[in-house]
Design an enzyme around this catalytic site. Structure first.
Site, mmCIF file in Angstrom:
data_model
loop_
_atom_site.group_PDB
_atom_site.id
_atom_site.type_symbol
_atom_site.label_atom_id
_atom_site.label_comp_id
_atom_site.label_asym_id
_atom_site.label_seq_id
_atom_site.Cartn_x
_atom_site.Cartn_y
_atom_site.Cartn_z
ATOM 1 N N GLY A 100 8.704 -8.144 -4.872
ATOM 2 C CA GLY A 100 7.263 -8.081 -5.109
ATOM 3 C C GLY A 100 6.951 -7.933 -6.581
ATOM 4 N N ALA A 101 7.693 -8.670 -7.420
ATOM 5 C CA ALA A 101 7.677 -8.430 -8.858
ATOM 6 C C ALA A 101 6.778 -9.377 -9.644
ATOM 7 C CB ALA A 101 9.098 -8.510 -9.405
ATOM 8 N N ARG A 119 3.551 -9.304 -9.841
ATOM 9 C CA ARG A 119 2.344 -8.660 -10.362
ATOM 10 C C ARG A 119 2.396 -7.161 -10.076
ATOM 11 N NH1 ARG A 119 -2.275 -10.550 -5.919
ATOM 12 N NH2 ARG A 119 -1.183 -9.773 -4.072
ATOM 13 N N SER A 175 4.480 5.780 -0.760
ATOM 14 C CA SER A 175 3.077 5.961 -1.142
ATOM 15 C C SER A 175 2.610 7.326 -0.658
ATOM 16 C CB SER A 175 2.216 4.863 -0.501
ATOM 17 O OG SER A 175 0.834 5.169 -0.597
ATOM 18 N N TYR A 200 0.346 0.925 7.466
ATOM 19 C CA TYR A 200 0.853 1.162 6.113
ATOM 20 C C TYR A 200 1.433 2.571 5.992
ATOM 21 C CZ TYR A 200 0.704 0.957 0.950
ATOM 22 O OH TYR A 200 1.006 0.961 -0.389
ATOM 23 N N LYS A 224 5.314 3.459 5.099
ATOM 24 C CA LYS A 224 5.669 4.231 3.909
ATOM 25 C C LYS A 224 6.388 5.528 4.275
ATOM 26 C CE LYS A 224 4.179 1.459 0.696
ATOM 27 N NZ LYS A 224 5.161 0.705 -0.103
#
Length: 253
Positions: free
Chosen positions: A13-14, A16, A142, A154, A158
């Site tokens: 996921g690099a 942005r 997160s 989510y 996490k």
């Protein structure tokens, strides 16, 4: 235990946000960085930035939830950059909704990218780390792991990453491999901008409201996370493993 012979790192996921910030920082630290995202084109800009600054980087298109794509992607990194002895599992998506409105597809999409993706990437990369007898895995959790309205998928993903991290630390420690998790609070990225849009709040107001509740008086930036990743993957962090570090500008919980 000596230093690794390879200096290759993978960040998922690099293209942005946090992932791009981490990729740039690891390149500054001397790593050859594989910039993984859904498509190779997506990572091209970050690769260009790294190369312009004198570093080495490679854009690789990988759906982290696809077992064959992950295996092929990691093998390509090893062949072109060297054995990946650092892995940052950052790839993520959101499909927010209240429980009674959430579809199975939205649940599966989030769990697949965050949990299945981290599992597949870690399983593929650990082969090289255990051979090198040195490795670092950092998983992006997160503060939502503690629960967050409208994010049951989510939050579950996490929280799952935290247990996953602790188990990796137990299993891989004897091979000189550490595993830690970073749990960011509010970080100013495209993802938080999307959240503001979903809530119908202008992003500037969204940021200002978040900052007012944070003890240090500001929201986080991708670089705040990148600094911590840099430490956790360093030689000096070899006795830090199985930890979850909340990076939220103040106490969490």
């Amino acid at each position: 235990m000596g230093s690794p012979t390879s200096r290759a790192a993978i960040v998922t996921g690099a293209a942005r946000g946090i992932g791009a910030g981490v990729a740039r920082r690891l390149a500054d630290d001397g790593y050859a960085v594989a910039v993984l995202d859904l498509t190779e084109d997506a990572g091209a800009e970050v690769v260009a930035e790294i190369e312009k600054a004198g570093g080495r980087a490679l854009a690789v298109g990988v759906d982290v939830a696809d077992e064959q794509a992950v295996q092929a992607g990691v093998e390509r990194v090893a062949a072109e950059l060297g054995a990946p002895i650092v892995l940052v599992n950052n790839a993520g998506v959101t499909r927010d909704n209240m429980l009674f409105k959430m579809g199975v597809d939205d649940w599966d999409a989030v769990l697949n990218v965050h949990l299945r993706g981290a599992f597949l990437m870690s399983r593929a990369a650990q082969k090289y780390m255990t051979q090198e007898k040195w490795g670092r895995i950092v998983n992006l959790s997160s503060i939502a792991a503690l629960g967050n309205r409208g994010q049951v998928n989510y939050s579950a993903a996490k929280a799952g990453l935290q247990g996953f991290t602790k188990t990796l630390a137990i299993e891989l420690g004897k091979f000189g491999v550490t595993a830690n998790a970073i749990a960011p609070g509010f970080i100013e990225t495209d993802m938080t901008r999307t959240t503001a849009e979903r809530l119908g709040i202008p992003f500037d107001d969204f940021v200002k409201g978040a900052a007012s509740k944070i003890p240090v008086g500001r929201v986080g930036q991708p670089e705040d996370i990148a600094h911590l990743v840099s430490y956790l993957v360093s030689e000096g962090a070899g006795f830090v493993s199985g930890q979850v570090v909340y990076v939220a500008g103040g106490p969490v919980g």
